[in-house]
Each structure stands twice: as C-alpha cells, then as structure tokens.
Design a protein around this motif. Sequence first.
Motif, short mmCIF file in Angstrom:
data_model
loop_
_atom_site.label_atom_id
_atom_site.label_comp_id
_atom_site.label_asym_id
_atom_site.label_seq_id
_atom_site.Cartn_x
_atom_site.Cartn_y
_atom_site.Cartn_z
N TYR A 159 4.20 -14.67 9.12
CA TYR A 159 3.81 -14.35 8.04
C TYR A 159 2.75 -12.55 7.90
CZ TYR A 159 3.20 -12.15 3.58
OH TYR A 159 2.80 -11.74 2.25
N TYR A 160 1.67 -12.97 8.30
CA TYR A 160 1.10 -11.47 8.61
C TYR A 160 1.88 -11.26 9.73
CZ TYR A 160 -2.62 -8.57 10.04
OH TYR A 160 -4.13 -8.17 10.69
N GLU A 161 2.26 -11.59 11.01
CA GLU A 161 2.67 -10.27 11.74
C GLU A 161 4.03 -10.30 10.94
OE1 GLU A 161 5.39 -10.38 16.15
OE2 GLU A 161 4.24 -12.18 15.10
N SER A 162 4.76 -10.62 10.90
CA SER A 162 5.82 -9.54 10.10
C SER A 162 5.67 -8.66 9.06
CB SER A 162 7.33 -11.24 9.21
OG SER A 162 7.58 -12.26 10.05
N LEU A 163 5.18 -9.11 7.87
CA LEU A 163 4.56 -7.71 6.92
C LEU A 163 3.80 -6.92 7.40
CD1 LEU A 163 4.79 -7.41 3.55
CD2 LEU A 163 2.20 -8.38 3.80
N PHE A 164 2.40 -7.05 8.24
CA PHE A 164 2.41 -6.20 8.51
C PHE A 164 2.40 -4.91 9.62
CE2 PHE A 164 -0.85 -8.65 5.65
CZ PHE A 164 -1.51 -7.76 4.53
N ILE A 232 -7.29 -15.97 5.41
CA ILE A 232 -7.39 -15.04 5.88
C ILE A 232 -8.53 -14.15 6.06
CG2 ILE A 232 -5.92 -13.84 7.92
CD1 ILE A 232 -3.33 -14.29 6.42
N TYR A 233 -8.96 -13.14 6.64
CA TYR A 233 -9.68 -12.42 6.93
C TYR A 233 -9.55 -10.98 7.81
CZ TYR A 233 -14.55 -9.20 6.57
OH TYR A 233 -15.08 -8.39 6.57
N PHE A 234 -9.38 -9.60 7.61
CA PHE A 234 -9.23 -9.15 8.04
C PHE A 234 -9.77 -7.43 7.75
CE2 PHE A 234 -5.78 -10.00 5.63
CZ PHE A 234 -5.21 -9.13 4.55
N THR A 235 -9.33 -6.23 8.26
CA THR A 235 -9.98 -5.19 7.19
C THR A 235 -8.33 -4.11 7.93
OG1 THR A 235 -12.10 -5.08 7.76
CG2 THR A 235 -11.45 -3.50 7.58
N ILE A 236 -8.28 -3.31 6.55
CA ILE A 236 -6.65 -2.24 6.49
C ILE A 236 -7.70 -0.82 7.01
CG2 ILE A 236 -5.79 -3.77 6.12
CD1 ILE A 236 -5.71 -2.55 3.05
N LYS A 237 -7.33 0.03 6.96
CA LYS A 237 -7.48 0.96 6.75
C LYS A 237 -6.09 2.17 6.15
CE LYS A 237 -8.25 5.86 9.35
NZ LYS A 237 -8.14 6.18 10.39
#
Length: 283
Positions: A159-164, A232-237
């Motif tokens: 899901y993460y790969e497909s969305l982002f 899920i823990y992640f950081t976006i710019k």
Amino acid sequence: MRKIYFLYFLLMLNSLFAQKKDKLNPIAVYEKAWQEHNSDARLKLIRTIWLDDSTFEDPSASVKGTAAFNNVINEFYKKYPDAVLTSGAKVVKDNYVSWDWKILDSKSKLIMSGRDFARLNGKGQVSKIIGFWNPEATLSEADILKNLETENLKVVAKYYESLFKTRDFTTIATLIEPGAIYYQAEGLPYGGTFTGFEEWTKMYAKSAEFFELQIEKEPVYFSDASKNEIIIYFTIKAKAKKSGKTLLLPISEHVDLKDGKITAIRPFYYDTKQFAEFLKSKK
C-alpha cells in the motif's frame, strides 16, 4: 441356490452400508458445526447430536455439554478467523468413528492437522470425541502470529509503495476492504472521514491540490499481529503549492487489517496545526 446366496450377500451389504451411513450422519453434522462461523446457528447444530454429558477433549480443551463445546469453537475462530477445515475418509468400527483432518488458512497454508476419534451412542448422537494433534504439522500460536504478521506487513508495504511511489491506485483498490475507513485530521483542508475506495481517491486528489511530497525517510514498521495492526513511522518533505515553502514532517499511520485487507487507516502528524497553517499560507 447360488442366486439365493448372492441375493443374501447383497442384502447384507446394503444393511452394512445403511448402518455405516447412519453412524456417519452425526459426524457429518459435527463437521458442519465446526465449519459454521455463527455461534447461534452452530449451537443449534450441536444440540441435534450432542448431549448434556457429551464430552470433547483435545490438547487445548476438555469440556462437557453443548454450550461448553460451542465455546471451544468460538475460541478457535478468535485465533484463526480465516481457517478452513478439511477431513479425510471415515473409518467405522462398532460405535466408533475415526478420521484425519487438516486446518488451512485462507492461502491454503497448513495450520495444523490431526486425527479424531468419536464414540456414538447408537441413537444418532455423539457421546465423546477425542482429538489428537500431529505435532510435526501443528504450528504454535507464536508461529501463526508470526506468519500473520508477515502477511500484514506485505500488504501495508505494498500500500505504501503504491500510494507514495508508483501512484498505482489500481493496486491500492485490491488492498483495502470494501467500506474501509480513512480518518484524516479534521483540522487539515482535506480532513474528514472517508469510507470506501472511491472516497479515498477523492481525498487523495484533494490533498494533492495543497502540496507535493517526497519521502525524506523510509518507513519503519511496527506490528502487533494479535491485534491485526501495523504502525508505520516515516518522514515526508512537503512543498506547499500556495507558498512554495517546504516542511519536513514526521508522520505515523495506524493501519488495521482483517483477512489480509486494510480496514482502516488513521494518520497522525507530528504537528497537525503547524501543517494545516503551512498548507494554507501564501507567499
């Protein structure tokens, strides 16, 4: 004379077959009860073949009576909600029936196997069932949870790969349960509660009106298979489209799953108020 013997032989075979069939009827109902997920419907089935003093024993339980046996099956489905039960040929001897069985998950992977022995009372009811497990083919609860955790992680990672990354909404549609809920913070310009894939895509499109993003730090996954939950823990710019300003934003997403499908997502932003003001700010 030969014809008389032959007819007698056929009559004997028919009688033995009828006796065997009569003795297998309660076993067929017993197996149907195990395959029934609804507790009330199952209890009605059990009461047709089970007595107040009928007993069930296996390595996980030793109980007597209809309600207690029904509860054994209830507890089983709490641990293995997608289990599929299969059984082999029945061997009948006097008032005893025995057979091999297997329990598979929804992907046809073996959970456990064993052999049951049933004692009948001669009146179409079960007096006692003893179940033996095959330890070489039986997964421990820890193993089962580990397998479930692995499958859940695969779904969420896809899901993460497909969305982002790939923006593959066709794949996303296959990963979420019909009626799945996405909870966005109300303070965001695209906030609200969105139910079903069509509503999710509207929310994605709305968010894209306010910012572009890049993944600054790849996600770390935390899981609890006993709760069917992945965090899920992640950081976006993020780059705001109105101001052109950028912001590094840590995010955690709590993902609920059931039977290999996502049923709900709730994202948490490090500072929701700051992010909302950032999206609305002008040059």
